[in-house]
Design a protein around this motif. Structure first.
Motif, mmCIF file in Angstrom:
data_model
loop_
_atom_site.group_PDB
_atom_site.id
_atom_site.type_symbol
_atom_site.label_atom_id
_atom_site.label_comp_id
_atom_site.label_asym_id
_atom_site.label_seq_id
_atom_site.Cartn_x
_atom_site.Cartn_y
_atom_site.Cartn_z
ATOM 1 N N LEU A 1 0.831 -1.208 0.000
ATOM 2 C CA LEU A 1 0.000 0.000 0.000
ATOM 3 C C LEU A 1 0.864 1.256 0.000
ATOM 4 N N GLU A 2 1.971 1.198 0.712
ATOM 5 C CA GLU A 2 2.880 2.345 0.750
ATOM 6 C C GLU A 2 3.488 2.598 -0.629
ATOM 7 N N ARG A 3 3.930 1.534 -1.291
ATOM 8 C CA ARG A 3 4.486 1.683 -2.640
ATOM 9 C C ARG A 3 3.427 2.179 -3.611
ATOM 10 N N PHE A 4 2.233 1.623 -3.492
ATOM 11 C CA PHE A 4 1.149 2.006 -4.392
ATOM 12 C C PHE A 4 0.770 3.469 -4.181
ATOM 13 N N GLY A 5 0.727 3.892 -2.931
ATOM 14 C CA GLY A 5 0.412 5.281 -2.635
ATOM 15 C C GLY A 5 1.441 6.237 -3.211
ATOM 16 N N ALA A 6 2.706 5.830 -3.168
ATOM 17 C CA ALA A 6 3.764 6.669 -3.732
ATOM 18 C C ALA A 6 3.608 6.772 -5.249
ATOM 19 N N LEU A 7 3.225 5.666 -5.890
ATOM 20 C CA LEU A 7 3.015 5.684 -7.346
ATOM 21 C C LEU A 7 1.883 6.625 -7.721
ATOM 22 N N THR A 8 0.720 6.483 -7.062
ATOM 23 C CA THR A 8 -0.420 7.326 -7.417
ATOM 24 C C THR A 8 -0.170 8.787 -7.046
ATOM 25 N N ALA A 9 0.554 9.028 -5.947
ATOM 26 C CA ALA A 9 0.854 10.408 -5.555
ATOM 27 C C ALA A 9 1.740 11.085 -6.589
ATOM 28 N N SER A 10 2.714 10.349 -7.105
ATOM 29 C CA SER A 10 3.595 10.911 -8.119
ATOM 30 C C SER A 10 2.820 11.276 -9.377
ATOM 31 N N VAL A 11 1.917 10.390 -9.805
ATOM 32 C CA VAL A 11 1.092 10.672 -10.982
ATOM 33 C C VAL A 11 0.153 11.847 -10.703
ATOM 34 N N ALA A 12 -0.455 11.867 -9.520
ATOM 35 C CA ALA A 12 -1.388 12.941 -9.163
ATOM 36 C C ALA A 12 -0.724 14.305 -9.207
ATOM 37 N N GLN A 13 0.480 14.385 -8.653
ATOM 38 C CA GLN A 13 1.182 15.669 -8.605
ATOM 39 C C GLN A 13 1.521 16.187 -9.995
ATOM 40 N N ARG A 14 1.716 15.285 -10.944
ATOM 41 C CA ARG A 14 2.044 15.693 -12.306
ATOM 42 C C ARG A 14 0.794 15.970 -13.138
ATOM 43 N N VAL A 15 -0.246 15.172 -12.935
ATOM 44 C CA VAL A 15 -1.429 15.265 -13.801
ATOM 45 C C VAL A 15 -2.399 16.350 -13.357
ATOM 46 N N ASN B 1 -6.396 17.469 -6.373
ATOM 47 C CA ASN B 1 -5.493 18.457 -5.766
ATOM 48 C C ASN B 1 -4.092 17.900 -5.518
ATOM 49 N N GLY B 2 -3.714 16.911 -6.332
ATOM 50 C CA GLY B 2 -2.387 16.344 -6.238
ATOM 51 C C GLY B 2 -2.191 15.380 -5.086
ATOM 52 N N THR B 3 -3.265 15.115 -4.318
ATOM 53 C CA THR B 3 -3.165 14.215 -3.156
ATOM 54 C C THR B 3 -4.147 13.057 -3.219
ATOM 55 N N GLY B 4 -5.301 13.278 -3.869
ATOM 56 C CA GLY B 4 -6.340 12.260 -3.901
ATOM 57 C C GLY B 4 -7.205 12.223 -2.665
ATOM 58 N N HIS B 5 -7.008 13.166 -1.731
ATOM 59 C CA HIS B 5 -7.830 13.182 -0.519
ATOM 60 C C HIS B 5 -9.256 13.622 -0.852
ATOM 61 N N TRP B 6 -10.212 12.969 -0.191
ATOM 62 C CA TRP B 6 -11.621 13.343 -0.344
ATOM 63 C C TRP B 6 -12.066 14.070 0.920
ATOM 64 N N ASP B 7 -12.658 15.249 0.737
ATOM 65 C CA ASP B 7 -12.967 16.129 1.859
ATOM 66 C C ASP B 7 -14.468 16.296 2.051
ATOM 67 N N ILE B 8 -14.811 16.711 3.254
ATOM 68 C CA ILE B 8 -16.198 16.964 3.648
ATOM 69 C C ILE B 8 -16.477 18.461 3.545
#
Length: 518
Positions: free
Chosen positions: A125-139, A218-225
């Motif tokens: 999960l840690e590796r996967f999170g790093a992969l998606t975070a890297s893509v999110a920050q660029r896209v 927002n480059g993080t993928g966090h979902w907010d209330i």
């Protein structure tokens, strides 16, 4: 007589309001025409249970993709609260809690899956999170820029393995190679299936596109209330549009749009018989609806088909869990996964594809009022009442096309039974009843969303999500909002880089118009 508008926006959903604010703020005369008696579209709050002081986010309910910079540009001040708990997934008498505390997340995985498998899953999960975070920050920053080509976006991401895994190969391959646990695969996979009817190994990659938009916000993928509910956000957007100088007309359905061949003007007809003229029309409606208004044939491709069952409930109290290590407040404070293991998701898809309501519907729930109690009146807060939003997966519109009411009742019953299968007590025992004695439970099928919101097939994204790049050279440098008419622009969720509550199509449509000499 004052001059007429030079821009007409059809639809006062959040994207239409964003476009109206930006264009009016740039000095243009903007008129927004909305068929309903209120603004906000699907992003609204309502007191849906008679005599009960609770403002429910009736349709859409979380925010991730709305750029923080765009909210600041619009001058909209709405509080978005971060959930401390990401998710809880029951598993027998235990469960996996994923939260901001890495130590506790790892302990939860070890307790549920065993020490060795839990540790491997935590590392994955840690590796996967790093992969998606890297893509999110660029896209993510590119979503409010002119479209890049596929090759340019691939180069911009700069990670060939991530590109192949997310943009070229079915998501199933990444999930099965990265995660050993069926349970953890399912926790990750659900982001690929929100409102999207697809198998995880679908070669068309609709599931990949859905997944991408759910992890890049927002480059993080966090979902907010949104504090105050979704209506607080769209209410603030409507105020901003009016303050910028836009005119907002409610109860004004549009029946026809007639642009001239030169693109110099367009005539808009309303149900009341009004005939309005403007230089540009921004359509905050689904592409299929816009085609009808223009008198065009339906857009090419399959007809949109939504795939979800949305339940809104009020509970006297949160239900008890089987897991003694996690409190109900923690479990329902994030996304509560119900029967969403990888194999369970695939089995439910196969059953729905065969025309059956899944026997054990996968779904997820969350409690808005744990993070934001302001949506409840003081008496309800004091009594310990809570909201519960349930979103069912693999409930395509086709299941409800026959005897709708019978199918809806069967789907609701199956979904409640699915939830009960992971709890220590029946959910219905916790339901609040209104003054009229009726249980506080509201259901929306894709067919009802089509009727209530004008969503073709009840598709919450207006149509299947598209890649965030130009798929042909002609569109490179454009905004993804263009139509076959030079002065008619798509500014709703069905635009390229649309979907969800983001404001991005509204922003991009306004930018496209501002590039034209009005």
């Amino acid at each position: 007589m004052p001059p007429g508008p030079d821009v007409i926006v059809v639809g006062a959903g959040h994207n239409g309001l964003v476009a109206a604010t930006l264009l009016a703020g740039s000095g243009h005369r903007v008129r927004v025409l909305e068929s309903a008696g209120h603004a906000g579209g699907a992003a609204v709050s309502a007191r849906v249970f008679p005599g009960v002081d609770a403002r429910i986010s009736r349709y859409s309910y979380l925010v991730s993709l709305f750029p923080s910079a765009l909210l600041r540009e619009l001058g909209v001040r709405v509080q978005l609260r971060r959930r401390q708990i990401s998710s809880y997934t029951p598993h027998g008498d235990t469960g996996v809690l994923i939260c901001d505390d890495d130590r506790r997340t790892r302990e939860s995985l070890a307790r549920t899956l065993g020490e060795r498998e839990g540790e491997r899953s935590a590392d994955a999960l840690e590796r996967f999170g790093a992969l998606t975070a890297s893509v999110a920050q660029r896209v993510f920053p590119t979503l409010t820029e002119p479209l890049r080509s596929r090759a340019r976006l691939q180069s911009h991401i700069g990670d060939e393995a991530a590109w192949a895994a997310l943009f070229e190969r079915p998501l199933s391959e990444l999930l099965t190679s990265e995660f050993e646990s069926d349970l953890v695969r399912g926790i990750v996979a659900t982001d690929a299936l929100i409102g999207t009817f697809a198998a995880l190994d679908d070669p068309g990659l609709a599931q990949n596109r859905c997944f991408l938009y759910h992890v890049i916000g927002n480059g993080t993928g966090h979902w907010d209330i949104p504090v105050g509910g979704m209506g607080a956000l769209t209410g603030a957007l409507a105020d901003a549009a009016v303050a910028a100088g836009a005119e907002l007309r409610l109860d004004t359905p549009v029946t026809r749009i007639e642009p001239d061949d030169s693109g110099a003007r367009a005539v808009v007809h309303t149900a009341a018989g009004d005939v309005l003229e403007a230089r540009h029309v921004l359509a905050n409606v689904a592409p299929a609806v816009l085609a009808e208004l223009l008198g065009d044939p339906p857009p090419p491709g399959d007809a949109p088909e939504g795939s979800q069952l949305k339940l809104n409930l009020l509970l006297r109290r949160l239900p008890r869990l089987r897991d003694p290590a996690v409190s109900p407040e923690e479990a329902f404070g994030g996304t509560f996964h119900v029967n969403e293991g990888y194999d369970q998701l695939e089995r439910a898809h196969a059953q729905a594809a065969a025309g059956q309501v899944p026997e054990l519907p996968p779904c997820e729930a969350y409690c808005h009022s744990l993070t934001d109690p302001t949506i409840l009146g003081p008496e309800l807060q004091a009594a310990g009442v809570h909201t519960l939003t349930v979103f069912g997966l693999h409930m395509p519109a086709r299941l409800f096309r026959g005897d709708h009411d019978a199918a809806r009742d069967a789907a609701v019953a199956a979904t409640l039974a699915s939830i009960d299968s992971v709890l220590a007590e029946p959910l219905e025992d916790c339901l609040l009843s209104g003054p009229d004695g009726a249980p506080c439970l509201e259901a929306h099928t894709p067919i009802e969303l089509e009727a209530e919101l004008g969503l073709p097939g009840g598709h919450i994204f207006h149509r299947d999500l598209t890649w965030p790049f130009a798929e042909n050279e002609r569109d490179v440098g454009r905004w993804g909002v263009e139509t076959s008419r030079p002065n008619v622009w798509l500014c709703g969720a069905g635009a390229r880089r649309g979907g969800a509550v983001s404001g991005i199509p509204g922003h991009n449509a306004a930018k496209a118009v501002l590039q034209v000499n009005l």
